[in-house]
Design an enzyme around this catalytic site. Sequence first.
Site: not given
Ligand code: 16G
Ligand code: MG
Length: 540
Positions: A70, A285, A287, A289, A381, A383, A508, A510
């Site tokens: 992404s 972005d 990819d 989406d 979202e 974002n 977070s 991610t």
């Molecule tokens: C991921 C999620 C996105 C969310 C982001 C939050 C999908 C496909 N992607 O990229 O929707 O806004 O995580 O990131 O669900 P964070 O937890 O680091 O704030």
């Molecule tokens: Mg993406």
Amino acid sequence: MSTFDNIYTAVAEASSGFAKPQGLIYGYGTAGFRLKANLLASVVFRVGLLAAVRSKKLNGQTIGVMITASHNPEEDNGVKLVDPQGEMLEGSWEAYATLLANAQTDTELVEALKKVVATTKTDMGIKANVIFAKDTRSSGPSLVAALQAGLTAMSSEYKDYEILTTPQLHYLVRCINTAGTPAEYGAPTELGYYEKLGKAFRTLMDGKTRPSAVFVDCANGVGAPKLRNLRRIVGEDILDVRIINDDIETPSKLNSQCGADFVKTNQKLPPGSHIAPQDRCASLDGDADRVVYYYLDQDSTFHLLDGDKIASLAAMFIQDLVKSAGLEEEIKVGVVQTAYANGASTVYLQKVLGVPVTCTPTGVKHLHHAAQRYDVGVYFEANGHGTVLFSPTSLSIIEAAKPQSPAQHTALQSLRALSDLINQTVGDALSDLLMVEAILAHKGWGPKEWDGAYTDLPNRLVRVVVKDRHAFTTTDAERRLVSPAGIQDRVDALVAKYKGGRAFVRASGTEDAVRVYAEAGTRSEADELACKVAGLLSDY
Ligand code: 16G
Ligand code: MG
């Protein structure tokens, strides 16, 4: 020996070529698996195994696998699974993905695989069907090889769709699984995708003159060639798209100083954009989406039109169409947001448009499921991830409705076209872009008029590195902390000092960090509140 021992032997043999790095713990999160590409081969091999099991479990329906990271930098990559209707992998299977990914040895992997098969009561005798695609990253081809090895070991059928956007793969999965049924979604080809969107867009634009150009920053990723294809099929006589940041040949440029994440995070133009005040601009972005819009006003001040603005525009337009079609008693429009939605957007939706709003935790799957509970569920979202879902019942109502006037006829035709234009499987930057363009053309609006619906409250997002982010657990759609004990009271005490203030803290999903979001009446108050809340975290 059981009948399927040959499969397990093949898995053990093939897996030795994709050894799991020592000491790493993988987790299938909201975005699937995502990390440095050179740490992913073993994971992608195992995702191939799981995709095959998932397909067998669902009677051989086709499962999708997307290889992408992404908006992350080029050196990262990732992988995620797509369920038969084009939705995200069912939540309960995420744990199986994690289990397989973390098996250290070939023997442990086979044991883990057998456990998944047994727990899910999967009939290994059923033929598996899997399709996959990748974004433009240079690590894509080697990860595809790992995936193919996993699928081959499972004797799965598969088809490689090469380079696609994430939503295009979701579309294909749904098309394949609905082919020949009353719910047939479309032709299962990349061309079929463009033709479906193109036809719907042309219907919506019937009688409208071509709007002025929209400038689209494609983050130097897969969106660039795909948007070019889309533009060709839609027809340049009705869509004037100027593509910028389309260099997919220089790996280091992917998502670098451009793209939706850059624009949303930095609240400024990607360097090198040559645009005039009032030009409509959008950024995708890596990819495709996710999409955000923006423009410069007469003073060259930057204004972001984020996911909240897109949701508000879509909800307003669809609600009006439903009324014009005389269907407001039967079809209820609702909106789904997360805690990151600007408070002004929520007030606008509820008080001005009178539509119900649901708040869910962050992550597309949560919003998607909540949106399915409305007749027409708009979800975004902030974002820029999002789409609009039409329930099967609302589609039948729209299909069956008999217009009593030319105005009703037009409204019904527009609603039908919108349900084809908007990707029903997942948020899709290309489809969302066409939706926004069509709505603005209908309203005769430029970005300033769109932006005028409501004024964003000043807000600030801060990233804080803490000792253990897992200590931060939340409730109420991530709006309140449950632990560490006592911290929420301290946040509340700070928020109470700011008129119109709002703040929340969440770990977070991610990154190894905690995020603080704050809103207040003025820019300096929002900054101060975010800073003070962030300051509390060092005590935990
Ligand atoms: C991921 C999620 C996105 C969310 C982001 C939050 C999908 C496909 N992607 O990229 O929707 O806004 O995580 O990131 O669900 P964070 O937890 O680091 O704030
Ligand atoms: Mg993406």
